[in-house]
Design an enzyme around this catalytic site. Structure first.
Site, PDB file in Angstrom:
ATOM      1  N   VAL A 188       1.474  -3.854   3.645  1.00  0.00           N
ATOM      2  CA  VAL A 188       1.351  -5.042   4.343  1.00  0.00           C
ATOM      3  C   VAL A 188       2.655  -6.023   4.154  1.00  0.00           C
ATOM      4  O   VAL A 188       2.724  -6.952   4.648  1.00  0.00           O
ATOM      5  CB  VAL A 188       0.086  -6.133   4.007  1.00  0.00           C
ATOM      6  CG1 VAL A 188      -1.213  -5.358   4.729  1.00  0.00           C
ATOM      7  CG2 VAL A 188      -0.159  -6.121   2.524  1.00  0.00           C
ATOM      8  N   TYR A 235      -3.840  -2.552 -10.377  1.00  0.00           N
ATOM      9  CA  TYR A 235      -3.956  -2.497  -8.939  1.00  0.00           C
ATOM     10  C   TYR A 235      -2.635  -3.578  -8.242  1.00  0.00           C
ATOM     11  O   TYR A 235      -2.041  -3.124  -7.483  1.00  0.00           O
ATOM     12  CB  TYR A 235      -5.270  -2.647  -8.276  1.00  0.00           C
ATOM     13  CG  TYR A 235      -5.197  -2.666  -6.596  1.00  0.00           C
ATOM     14  CD1 TYR A 235      -5.059  -1.472  -6.028  1.00  0.00           C
ATOM     15  CD2 TYR A 235      -5.410  -3.743  -6.130  1.00  0.00           C
ATOM     16  CE1 TYR A 235      -5.041  -1.398  -4.453  1.00  0.00           C
ATOM     17  CE2 TYR A 235      -5.191  -3.743  -4.676  1.00  0.00           C
ATOM     18  CZ  TYR A 235      -5.081  -2.558  -4.057  1.00  0.00           C
ATOM     19  OH  TYR A 235      -5.260  -2.775  -2.511  1.00  0.00           O
ATOM     20  N   LYS A 248       0.364   3.239  -2.960  1.00  0.00           N
ATOM     21  CA  LYS A 248      -0.832   4.195  -3.125  1.00  0.00           C
ATOM     22  C   LYS A 248      -0.483   5.874  -2.985  1.00  0.00           C
ATOM     23  O   LYS A 248      -1.285   6.311  -3.436  1.00  0.00           O
ATOM     24  CB  LYS A 248      -2.014   3.844  -2.028  1.00  0.00           C
ATOM     25  CG  LYS A 248      -2.376   2.281  -2.265  1.00  0.00           C
ATOM     26  CD  LYS A 248      -3.359   1.788  -1.102  1.00  0.00           C
ATOM     27  CE  LYS A 248      -3.813   0.443  -1.106  1.00  0.00           C
ATOM     28  NZ  LYS A 248      -4.497   0.000  -0.100  1.00  0.00           N
ATOM     29  N   SER A 296       0.821  -1.204   0.053  1.00  0.00           N
ATOM     30  CA  SER A 296       0.052  -0.138  -0.186  1.00  0.00           C
ATOM     31  C   SER A 296       0.757   1.318  -0.216  1.00  0.00           C
ATOM     32  O   SER A 296       0.227   2.442  -0.130  1.00  0.00           O
ATOM     33  CB  SER A 296      -1.010  -0.048   1.124  1.00  0.00           C
ATOM     34  OG  SER A 296      -2.068  -0.775   0.970  1.00  0.00           O
ATOM     35  N   TYR A 315      -4.628   3.309   8.365  1.00  0.00           N
ATOM     36  CA  TYR A 315      -5.983   2.925   8.186  1.00  0.00           C
ATOM     37  C   TYR A 315      -6.481   3.034   9.675  1.00  0.00           C
ATOM     38  O   TYR A 315      -6.531   4.349  10.207  1.00  0.00           O
ATOM     39  CB  TYR A 315      -5.756   1.300   7.959  1.00  0.00           C
ATOM     40  CG  TYR A 315      -5.019   1.075   6.614  1.00  0.00           C
ATOM     41  CD1 TYR A 315      -5.575   1.402   5.349  1.00  0.00           C
ATOM     42  CD2 TYR A 315      -3.850   0.404   6.715  1.00  0.00           C
ATOM     43  CE1 TYR A 315      -5.044   1.412   4.225  1.00  0.00           C
ATOM     44  CE2 TYR A 315      -3.202   0.277   5.687  1.00  0.00           C
ATOM     45  CZ  TYR A 315      -3.422   0.763   4.383  1.00  0.00           C
ATOM     46  OH  TYR A 315      -2.827   0.243   3.388  1.00  0.00           O
TER      47      TYR A 315
HETATM   48  N1  GLN Z   1      -2.377  -5.411  -1.949  1.00  0.00           N
HETATM   49  C1  GLN Z   1      -2.862  -5.280  -0.639  1.00  0.00           C
HETATM   50  C2  GLN Z   1      -4.220  -5.632  -0.676  1.00  0.00           C
HETATM   51  O1  GLN Z   1      -4.867  -5.324  -1.653  1.00  0.00           O
HETATM   52  C3  GLN Z   1      -2.443  -4.140  -0.104  1.00  0.00           C
HETATM   53  C4  GLN Z   1      -3.082  -3.800   1.248  1.00  0.00           C
HETATM   54  C5  GLN Z   1      -1.851  -2.924   2.069  1.00  0.00           C
HETATM   55  O2  GLN Z   1      -0.824  -2.941   2.063  1.00  0.00           O
HETATM   56  N2  GLN Z   1      -2.631  -2.396   3.368  1.00  0.00           N
HETATM   57  O3  GLN Z   1      -4.692  -6.185   0.354  1.00  0.00           O
END
Ligand code: GLN
Length: 318
Positions: free
Chosen positions: A272, A202, A80, A77, A254
């Site tokens: 993650v 994505y 992003k 993430s 988050y």
């Molecule tokens: N690619 C991961 C997902 O879609 C990204 C989630 C994350 O890093 N929090 O769940």
């Protein structure tokens, strides 16, 4: 002078960053086995959790590193932030018709709010928001994935950066929640691209592989009002860079964003894969990596390392 965040009598010039990160490494390393690797993406479940890396890049070009700072990991993430950078550039304020700016208070992959809120995701960092942002990038560029990767190579000055096809495939095979989010948003008319094409972009941008040094360099422009301090290239306006930092502070971790702001006190973005990259305006960017996660999906040892960093140095945005 209004650009100067720290007063001239501050102590940032005398901080021994190298000793501090080495001290933090020793203190935090025992925690690397307390977290849990993200095995909902099986390929990430194979990573050895007992690893910790830290890299700092200051705006005057100094680099400080310790531990596994040059080991590549899945940035997940954290990517992003870069897709949001592109979407803000392409769409300016019309972007906010597609995605909100509020913390969700829910896990990153939650579906519940979307129904109440007519398919408009709360913010660009939860999965639904990032899928919407990927749609915006896709509708404004010839080859979205290539545009994203080129941006990251440019920002980090590392031409070898790429996505990891095995991680992307693993995400795709186990991405039922993301597919559900994308189809649900499509049913509200929120998404222009085809769902399959969008999910492919994505998963691939989430599976980009970088190390702590690459990411600290790639975030430098956010500590420097949108301008890469190494190349002097402008990526965003000062106002847009401020807005990304504000969103990272309120939504970057988050439903643990409040806790992170309380403990660490600087804007950052987690993934993650166990990375967290953060900035201190006008001063530096820092990336920590340790794959074991807490229950919110943020690196457990990484969060502690950043908390110790702002505590030991006495610098934060507050
Ligand atoms: N690619 C991961 C997902 O879609 C990204 C989630 C994350 O890093 N929090 O769940």
């Amino acid at each position: 002078m209004s650009q100067i965040f720290y007063s001239p009598d501050d102590n940032t010039n005398t901080i021994d960053y190298q000793s501090i990160i080495e001290e933090i490494y020793k203190e935090v390393f025992p925690l690397t086995n307390s977290g849990k690797v993200a095995d909902y993406i099986p390929e990430l479940g194979k990573i050895d959790p007992s690893q910790l890396g830290i890299a700092i890049v200051t705006l005057d070009g100094k680099i400080y590193e310790t531990g596994a700072s040059r080991i590549n990991f899945s940035i997940q993430s954290i990517s992003k932030v870069f897709t949001l950078t592109l979407a803000m550039k392409f769409m300016q304020n019309t972007l906010w018709e597609k995605v909100g700016k509020e913390p969700s208070g829910n896990p990153f992959n939650s579906l519940v709010q979307l129904e109440y809120e007519s398919g408009k995701p709360r913010n660009p960092f939860i999965n639904a928001g990032a899928i919407t942002i990927a749609d915006c990038v896709n509708t404004h560029s010839e080859n979205a994935l290539d545009t994203i990767i080129q941006l990251m190579r440019n920002l980090s000055q590392n031409l070898s950066i790429n996505f990891d096809p095995q991680v992307a495939q693993s995400e795709k095979e186990h991405g039922h929640r993301n597919a559900a989010l994308a189809h649900f948003m499509k049913s509200f008319g929120q998404i222009d691209s085809s769902v399959d094409e969008l999910l492919d972009i994505y998963y691939k941008h989430c599976s980009i592989s970088m190390n702590c040094l690459d990411l600290a360099k790639a975030f430098s422009f956010l500590a420097n009002h949108g301008i890469n301090p190494e190349t002097n290239e402008t990526f965003l306006t000062k106002s847009q860079a401020k807005r990304i930092n504000s969103l990272m502070l309120t939504c970057g971790m988050y439903d643990a964003s409040g806790e992170f702001a309380y403990r660490v006190g600087i804007p950052g973005k987690s993934g993650v894969g166990g990375g967290i990259t953060a900035i201190i305006p006008n001063l530096l960017s820092i990336c920590v990596w340790s794959p074991g996660l807490d229950k919110y999906g943020n690196s457990l040892a990484g969060t502690m390392a950043l908390e110790l960093f702002t505590t030991k140095t006495g610098i934060s945005i507050f």
